[in-house]
Design a protein around this motif. Structure first.
Motif, PDB file in Angstrom:
ATOM      1  N   LEU A 651       0.843  -1.175   0.550  1.00  0.00           N
ATOM      2  CA  LEU A 651      -0.095  -0.170   0.115  1.00  0.00           C
ATOM      3  C   LEU A 651       0.821   1.543   0.078  1.00  0.00           C
ATOM      4  N   SER A 652       0.362   2.564  -1.219  1.00  0.00           N
ATOM      5  CA  SER A 652       1.478   3.277  -0.441  1.00  0.00           C
ATOM      6  C   SER A 652       0.407   5.383  -0.656  1.00  0.00           C
ATOM      7  N   HIS A 653       0.429   5.288  -0.349  1.00  0.00           N
ATOM      8  CA  HIS A 653       0.117   6.712  -0.229  1.00  0.00           C
ATOM      9  C   HIS A 653       0.514   8.128  -0.592  1.00  0.00           C
ATOM     10  N   LEU A 654       1.297   7.294  -1.350  1.00  0.00           N
ATOM     11  CA  LEU A 654       2.147   8.231  -2.839  1.00  0.00           C
ATOM     12  C   LEU A 654       0.616   9.115  -3.557  1.00  0.00           C
ATOM     13  N   PRO A 655       0.534  10.210  -4.283  1.00  0.00           N
ATOM     14  CA  PRO A 655       0.099  10.836  -4.340  1.00  0.00           C
ATOM     15  C   PRO A 655      -0.672  10.618  -6.322  1.00  0.00           C
ATOM     16  N   LEU A 656       0.414   9.119  -6.398  1.00  0.00           N
ATOM     17  CA  LEU A 656       0.842   9.330  -8.370  1.00  0.00           C
ATOM     18  C   LEU A 656       1.148   7.861  -7.857  1.00  0.00           C
ATOM     19  N   THR A 657       1.045   7.103  -9.059  1.00  0.00           N
ATOM     20  CA  THR A 657       1.198   5.864  -9.181  1.00  0.00           C
ATOM     21  C   THR A 657       2.638   5.159  -9.165  1.00  0.00           C
ATOM     22  N   VAL A 658       2.851   4.896  -8.592  1.00  0.00           N
ATOM     23  CA  VAL A 658       4.421   4.309  -8.856  1.00  0.00           C
ATOM     24  C   VAL A 658       4.818   2.727  -9.203  1.00  0.00           C
ATOM     25  N   GLU A 659       5.653   2.578 -10.212  1.00  0.00           N
ATOM     26  CA  GLU A 659       5.698   1.497 -11.062  1.00  0.00           C
ATOM     27  C   GLU A 659       6.957   0.943 -10.450  1.00  0.00           C
ATOM     28  N   ILE A 660       6.431  -0.197  -9.767  1.00  0.00           N
ATOM     29  CA  ILE A 660       7.657  -1.651  -9.399  1.00  0.00           C
ATOM     30  C   ILE A 660       8.065  -2.132 -10.510  1.00  0.00           C
ATOM     31  N   ASP A 661       9.699  -2.326 -10.718  1.00  0.00           N
ATOM     32  CA  ASP A 661      10.331  -3.364 -11.353  1.00  0.00           C
ATOM     33  C   ASP A 661      10.343  -4.483 -10.540  1.00  0.00           C
ATOM     34  N   GLN A 662      10.884  -4.198  -9.811  1.00  0.00           N
ATOM     35  CA  GLN A 662      10.582  -6.113  -8.950  1.00  0.00           C
ATOM     36  C   GLN A 662      10.513  -6.413  -7.462  1.00  0.00           C
ATOM     37  N   LEU A 663       9.743  -7.329  -6.979  1.00  0.00           N
ATOM     38  CA  LEU A 663       9.819  -7.543  -5.983  1.00  0.00           C
ATOM     39  C   LEU A 663      10.841  -8.150  -5.328  1.00  0.00           C
ATOM     40  N   GLU A 664      11.165  -8.510  -4.314  1.00  0.00           N
ATOM     41  CA  GLU A 664      12.205  -9.337  -3.769  1.00  0.00           C
ATOM     42  C   GLU A 664      11.675  -9.851  -2.286  1.00  0.00           C
ATOM     43  N   ILE A 665      10.565 -11.005  -1.990  1.00  0.00           N
ATOM     44  CA  ILE A 665      10.319 -11.755  -0.691  1.00  0.00           C
ATOM     45  C   ILE A 665      11.130 -12.520  -0.089  1.00  0.00           C
ATOM     46  N   GLN A 666      11.553 -11.999   0.895  1.00  0.00           N
ATOM     47  CA  GLN A 666      12.666 -12.647   1.761  1.00  0.00           C
ATOM     48  C   GLN A 666      11.958 -12.843   3.150  1.00  0.00           C
ATOM     49  N   PHE A 667      12.751 -14.294   3.285  1.00  0.00           N
ATOM     50  CA  PHE A 667      12.122 -15.365   4.398  1.00  0.00           C
ATOM     51  C   PHE A 667      13.037 -15.678   5.504  1.00  0.00           C
TER      52      PHE A 667
END
Lengths: 1210, 143
Positions: A651-667
């Motif tokens: 979730l982001s409260h930034l006013p504009l849309t942010v394009e994410i290139d890549q997500l890394e999920i760490q365990f």
């Protein structure tokens, strides 16, 4: 306060002057200064200098001259009275000038005349001091009177001083102590006849007469000026102010604070009336003069009020003062002078309040709610005044800047300012005009004055002053824990620092106050502070800070226009548009675009090459506004190897849309880490990743919308699987690492919760929203090993109870297996381990794990040599050998009960199914079993006398009264001891022996027959059956506590059908021991034994003998009686009294004829020993005989020597 | 003239803040309102100093600063109302009257079932009512 002249800041001190005898001046000065109140001295080297006090021709000081005054107060008047114009003149003459040469006398007289003329003009008091060197110096009375007349002074103002007489001085001046002091003093007393009226004065006398005269002088001067005021014919109001001021100062000189205060206030109020009336000076300068004088007067009044502890009055006074002059701004070009003056008022009063509050401790400001304008507690804080002083100073600065900018346009050279000097009047300035040797003072025009003031104002760095003031206020408020006001001061201070270019200081303060605004959700204030911080980091070139502040700003909950437009610092107006601008700016920067160079600010912020910027967003970071990650596993527990779903929500409260290139999920299990790539972006497959990569069609993070991604995940490793963080890669340089949150514990972002936006949930599933966790439990694989506990039936106390444990592998190999055994009290007690708490310490041996025997047929030594085996009282640990699939292994637990108690036996097996040690994932199998502990055999015993033989035991008769008496046995008699053992279990038992073991060390006090004989064959006792054994006990020692020994029982379980095959050697016998209670052995005085045939026949008479045998050395008188019996006809005495001789016996014989057949009770015999008054009745059981109806015929009488046989129940 | 009114919640967070000046000094007024919370805290925590004002919602003059005077009011639910005025001579009765009406407006606003307690008051009706009350401030004494 420091800028005021010293004479104004300190209370005035009396001034006295000394002339003559210059060598004594330092001594007298020091002494007078140490007086209370102190007196300052003005020492004149010779008499000619007295002319200094000559009155100048001063036109305006004369009340009569009506000429209008040029000013209100003279600048040097106060200083003159404090340092130049003495109140008292002390004239010192050596004594020999009076006594000796007439030439001296003449000179003295001329000096006196001169002094008189000078002093009269000024009304100065004078005192004559005649200095004698020793008390022996004689001054004739005539000369003294002549002197007095010549000087026209009172007798008390002529003092004789012996400077060497230090009797009192030494208390204050140690260095002038002289020897022989007392002798001098006493000689003076004896010779004192000629000094009747001229006593040698001490130092304190001198001081007191000087101060007395000084007070008189100041009073007279004050009165003189007061009269002028009262005449009311004074030409100008200015003079009234001046006179009031003077009266007040004179009053201060004599420490009359009340009058001083009264006249200062009078002067102040009169001055207030001048405003707008007088036209003496040009408008600006007029106001300046009035303000500076009111400032002085106000300062005096406040000081006096505060010193007398009237804080509330002082504060009220200040408020009136401030309000009265607040509006007197003056001409527009001179506004800055007004603000400067205001600022100084606040600063000085703040300082006064601070110093006085140090002196007067603990003033508790009481708010008078009754008065129409109550004071607030704030007005008692000096910090409040500093804060406002800073405020007015900044007003002054901006006004000054405005004036400068206006004056610069006129482009004048301010050469005038060079020659402007303060005039002789307070608050006035003149221009110094030098024409050759002649110096002229020319009045200034307002324009000239303003120019002068501006050039003066330029010399000061106001911002530094403002910072100092704000810092004082900031620290003071901080120390009082008034954090919001102190934050405001800090904000202003930091703004000054920022303007001055002191970025590091500014940033530090801004940071500290930003946290308060964050906490309380003052978004507009936070926006503003963050704007400054952003600029600070831009100037410092710290790109990470810049990005963080920018992101936070962009994500602040500012939607509508908050009305904050102007004066909002570098942040710009707080509205949505500005947020978007900030947003775009930061993403252009990190996006690797041309940096911020294109902006109007040339910037030193740029990211080059492989530099990357990682932002950490933890649970308390303000950047949670910008990005928030919530992770939920769909299942709370999973099996290893099976996959479950995980939802990652951003979730982001930034006013504009942010394009994410890549997500890394760490365990926490790094094997499970995975990537989610954005399908839209061309993925540079840089690292050859060993982790899997999922692809999502779109990873655009819209404002205030959850981006939900669900993927499956599996883990092979048991334990906790927790998602640690989600790392979003945006652009080529920026990565944001968000600490993962569980949806269940997800607190909403603080600032946004307070805002009225709609709450959204990270996961659509309503159950997961409430219960979703960021971690899941990976279970261990199912065990494929059977663990069997083969115990049956209850355990018996004393025996070693064997519990067979069997392991059967059914599909798993067992590596590094370990068997843990625990014994736990069923009733909820703890483990029977030594570390248990005290109450269990005694219990710790009730049930004991003795050992673990290995599988049958296996050699013990081989088993235990290299394996772990740990046995404690209630805990055991044993290692299990490697078992292949299908193998089995068993062992036996040996547990011994000491008390009957139910026990829970826990056995758990831990093992790994794989040989590989690294993958040490253990599997556990648990089993438990409750085992009862029972008492196997209950032992009982009792004593009997031989048949029909009863001793009279005296102690037995007492037993009625005394309980707990041990059993009594007669001495030297064969007593029968019957020990019975009862099987209390539900199992048949085998009994091997019943014996009595006498303790070895006990001396042989009794003999026990058949004590340790064994049974020939182990005897079977079925449940409930009782086994009895008879022992003969006799003792020839008359002791009260005879230790008989311990009954020792050897038994075991009956093996049933295996009983035959079991060899006696391998079977262990359980030994149960019970100690026999001690018995009392005593000599019976009388023994009664009955003799009658073993049986009787109806109608056939027989003789019944009763022997009473006397065991004592005394003659015994015995009363006896024999009761009638229905079954017998009896001949003989029913009752009688007989005497039995010592150590002999008396035989009573009766003839009885039985009448009835069957078991019949013999006639009941009872007797009483007269000597011991002990009644005696033989027991019933031995008192019966069987009566046959006719004579029986017996084949043979069986009698064996072997007395050991079981006897049936009675 | 009233230059600013504010409603401040339990965590000292602003629920409603509105300035009524032509000049753009809203930020400064925000600062003043925020600072006044310290005075409210002190009044509430040290009730003995304020003595007879115990149990009264009207807190009176909080503090004078620069050209402003700040008044406070504390509701039973511990919501604070702050009033900033530029008037030098303000009658306590006027301020009390103002707060009473303001309180009524606030109660009506939060009674709206769509209002979530503790959140900012965004009701337009409330804003209009407040501006009416602000405009009429001081007239009652004049008239």
């Amino acid at each position: 306060m420091e800028e005021y002249p010293e004479e104004l800041r300190t209370p005035p001190v009396t001034l006295a002057s000394l002339v003559g005898c210059p060598e004594l001046h330092p001594l007298i000065s020091t002494h007078l200064l140490s007086e209370q109140p102190p007196i300052n001295t003005l020492a004149l080297p010779d008499f000619s200098k007295i002319s200094l006090f000559n009155k100048k021709v001063d036109p305006d000081s004369t009340a009569t001259s009506p000429s209008p005054s040029l000013g209100i107060l003279k600048r040097d008047w106060l200083l003159k009275h404090r340092t130049k114009l003495p109140s008292v003149l002390a004239v010192l003459f050596p004594a020999h000038h009076l006594a000796a040469d007439p030439a001296y006398w003449l000179q003295l007289c001329s000096h006196l005349d001169f002094i008189k003329t000078v002093v009269r003009g000024r009304n100065i008091k004078f005192v004559i001091v005649v200095v004698i060197q020793t008390n022996a110096d004689e001054i004739s009375e005539d000369r003294m009177i002549a002197l007095r007349k010549r000087a026209e002074v009172d007798a008390k103002h002529v003092v004789v001083l012996n400077p060497n007489d230090t009797s009192e001085l030494k208390q204050t001046l140690h260095r002038h102590a002289h020897c022989g002091l007392h002798s001098l003093f006493f000689s003076a007393l004896f010779k004192g006849t000629c000094f009747e009226f001229l006593t040698v004065v001490s130092w304190s006398r001198l001081a007191s007469s000087i101060s007395e005269l000084a007070v008189a002088y100041y009073r007279e001067e004050g009165r003189r000026i007061k009269q002028r005021i009262e005449k009311k014919n004074i030409s100008s109001v200015e003079l009234i102010v001046r006179y009031c001021f003077k009266v007040a100062v004179y009053a201060e000189f004599r420490s009359d604070w009340t009058e001083a205060l009264k006249f200062y206030e009078e002067a102040y109020h009169t001055l207030r009336e001048i405003v707008g009336v007088t036209t003496r000076l040009p408008a600006v300068q007029r106001l300046v003069e009035i303000k500076s004088i009111s400032e002085q007067l106000h300062f005096k009044i406040s000081t006096l009020l505060l010193h007398s502890g009237k804080v509330t009055e002082a504060v009220t006074w200040f408020r009136q003062h401030k309000n009265a002059y607040k509006r007197l701004v003056g001409a527009p070009e001179g506004i800055f002078l007004h603000w400067e003056w205001m600022s100084r008022q606040f600063l000085v009063f703040g300082e006064l309040l601070e110093t006085s509050s140090k002196i007067i401790q603990g003033i508790s400001p009481i708010i008078q709610a009754t008065s129409s304008k109550p004071l607030t507690e704030w007005e008692y804080y000096s910090a409040y005044y500093y804060q406002l002083a800073a405020h007015y100073l900044s007003e002054k600065r901006s006004a000054l800047e405005l004036t400068i900018s206006m004056s610069e346009t006129s482009n004048e050279i301010d050469n005038v300012a060079d020659s402007v000097v303060p005039s002789v009047y307070v608050g006035q300035f003149t221009r110094l005009l030098e024409q050759g040797d002649k110096v002229d003072m020319l009045p200034l025009t307002d324009e000239e004055y303003i120019r002068y003031a501006v050039s003066e104002g330029k010399r000061f760095q106001d911002s530094l002053e403002i910072i100092v003031l704000l810092k004082k206020a900031y620290e003071s408020f901080n120390s009082m824990k008034i954090q919001r006001v102190s934050s405001f001061c800090g904000f202003q201070m930091a703004r000054e620092y920022f303007a001055e270019g002191d970025i590091s200081n500014a940033k530090q303060i801004f940071d500290s106050i930003a946290s308060l605004y964050r906490k309380e959700g003052w978004v507009t204030l936070l926006w503003n502070v963050l704007g400054y911080l952003r600029e600070c980091s831009r100037k410092n070139g710290t790109i990470k800070d810049f990005v963080e502040y920018s992101l936070e700003m962009a994500a602040l909950p500012i939607s509508a226009d908050t009305g904050v437009q102007r004066d909002s610092g570098p942040a710009g107006p707080a509205n949505l548009r500005q947020r978007e601008i900030v947003h775009n700016e930061v993403f252009e920067l990190v996006g690797g675009a041309s940096g911020l160079e294109t902006n109007e600010h040339p910037s030193n912020l740029n990211i080059t090459g492989d530099e990357s910027l990682q932002l950490e967003v933890d649970l308390v970071s303000p950047l949670r506004l910008a990005m928030l990650a919530s992770v939920a596993f769909h299942e709370q527990t999973i099996k290893p190897g099976t996959s479950t779903l995980i939802t990652v929500s951003l979730l982001s409260h930034l006013p504009l849309t942010v394009e994410i290139d890549q997500l890394e999920i760490q365990f926490n299990q790094s094997k499970c880490n995975f990537f989610i790539a954005n399908a839209k972006k061309t993925q540079s497959s840089n690292g050859i990743q060993q982790h899997r990569t999922e692809t999502a069609p779109s990873l655009s993070l819209e404002s205030k919308k959850w981006l939900r991604l669900t993927h499956d995940i599996q883990s092979d490793q048991s334990g906790k699987l927790e998602c640690l963080s989600v790392i979003a890669k945006i652009g080529s340089h920026l990565t944001i690492c968000c600490r993962a949150d569980s949806p269940a514990s997800l607190d909403s972002v603080p600032l946004w919760t307070l805002d009225g936006c709609v709450q959204t949930v990270p996961i659509k599933d309503p159950i997961l929203v409430l219960s979703g966790q960021k971690s899941t439990q990976v279970e261990e694989p199912d065990p494929q090993v059977d663990l069997h506990l083969g115990a049956s039936g209850p355990a018996l106390v004393g025996e070693i109870f064997l519990v067979p444990v069997t392991l059967v592998s059914k599909g798993h190999d067992v590596y590094s297996g370990e068997l843990k055994i625990n014994l736990v009290d069923v009733k909820g007690g703890g483990l029977f381990s030594p570390r248990d708490s005290e109450p269990y310490a005694t219990d710790s041996h009730h049930v004991q794990l003795l050992g673990i025997s290995g599988p049958e047929g296996e050699d013990d030594s081989q088993l235990y040599s290299d394996k772990i085996k740990k046995i404690q009282q209630s805990f055991g640990l044993i290692s299990v050998p490697i078992l292949k699939n299908g193998d089995s292994w068993s062992c036996k637990l040996e547990i011994k009960w000491h008390r009957p108690k139910p026990i829970m036996l826990y056995v758990s097996l831990g093992y790994t199914p794989y040989c590989n040690e690294l993958n040490a994932q253990s599997v556990h199998v648990h089993k438990h079993l409750q085992i009862e502990g029972q008492t196997a055999i209950v032992l009982n015993h009792y004593y009997l006398m031989p048949f029909r033989r009863d001793p009279l035991l005296l102690s037995k008769n007492k037993q009625a009264s005394e309980f707990g008496q041990s059993e009594s046995l007669p001495l030297n008699q064969k007593n029968v001891l019957i020990v019975s053992a009862k099987n209390c279990t539900e199992l048949p038992l085998r009994l091997k022996s019943v014996s009595i073991e006498v303790e070895d060390d006990a001396e042989k006090t009794c003999s026990i027959q058949h004590g340790s004989e064994e049974l020939l064959n182990p005897c079977l006792i079925v449940p409930g059956e009782e086994f009895k054994k008879i022992f003969l006990v006799s003792s020839n020692m008359n002791i009260s506590k005879l230790k008989l020994g311990t009954v020792c029982l050897r038994w075991r379980r009956d093996l049933g059908v295996e009983e035959q095959s079991a060899s006696t050697s391998t079977l262990s016998w359980v030994v149960t021991k019970q100690k026999l209670p001690d018995v009392n052995v005593e000599l019976p005085p009388l023994i009664v034994s009955f003799e009658c045939p073993p049986y009787a026949i109806v109608g056939d008479p027989f003789t019944y003998y009763i022997r009473i045998s006397n065991q004592t050395q005394l003659l015994q008188e015995v009363k006896y009686s024999l009761a009638d019996a229905q079954s017998f006809v009896l001949s003989g005495y029913h009752d009688d009294t007989v005497h039995v001789l010592p150590k002999s016996e008396h035989i009573l014989s009766y003839k009885l004829v039985p009448l009835v057949s069957g078991m019949q009770q013999l006639p009941k015999f009872s007797m009483t020993s007269v000597r011991y008054s002990a009644a005696y009745q033989p027991s019933n059981s031995s008192n019966s005989v069987f009566v046959f109806p006719s004579k029986p015929h017996f084949k043979a009488a069986v009698s064996t020597n072997n007395r050991v046989e079981s006897v049936a129940n009675e | 003239m009233i230059v600013c009114v504010a409603v401040v919640g339990h965590q000292n967070n602003p629920l409603y803040i509105q300035s009524f000046t032509e000049a753009d000094d809203a930020l400064k007024l925000h600062h003043i309102v925020h600072c006044s919370l310290d005075v409210v805290d002190e009044r509430v925590n040290n009730p003995k100093k304020s003595g007879p004002m115990l149990n009264e919602t009207f807190l009176g003059l909080l503090y004078p600063i620069e050209n402003y005077k700040v008044y406070g009011y504390l509701t039973n639910t511990k919501v604070k109302f702050i009033l900033v005025t530029t008037d030098l001579d303000v009658k306590d009765a006027d301020v009390r009257n103002f707060f009473r009406r303001f309180h009524a407006a606030y109660v009506d606003a939060v009674s709206n079932p769509f209002h979530v307690p503790g959140k900012k008051i965004t009701s337009r009706t409330f804003a209009e009512r407040v501006s009416t009350i602000v405009k009429s401030f001081g007239f009652s004494s004049a008239g």
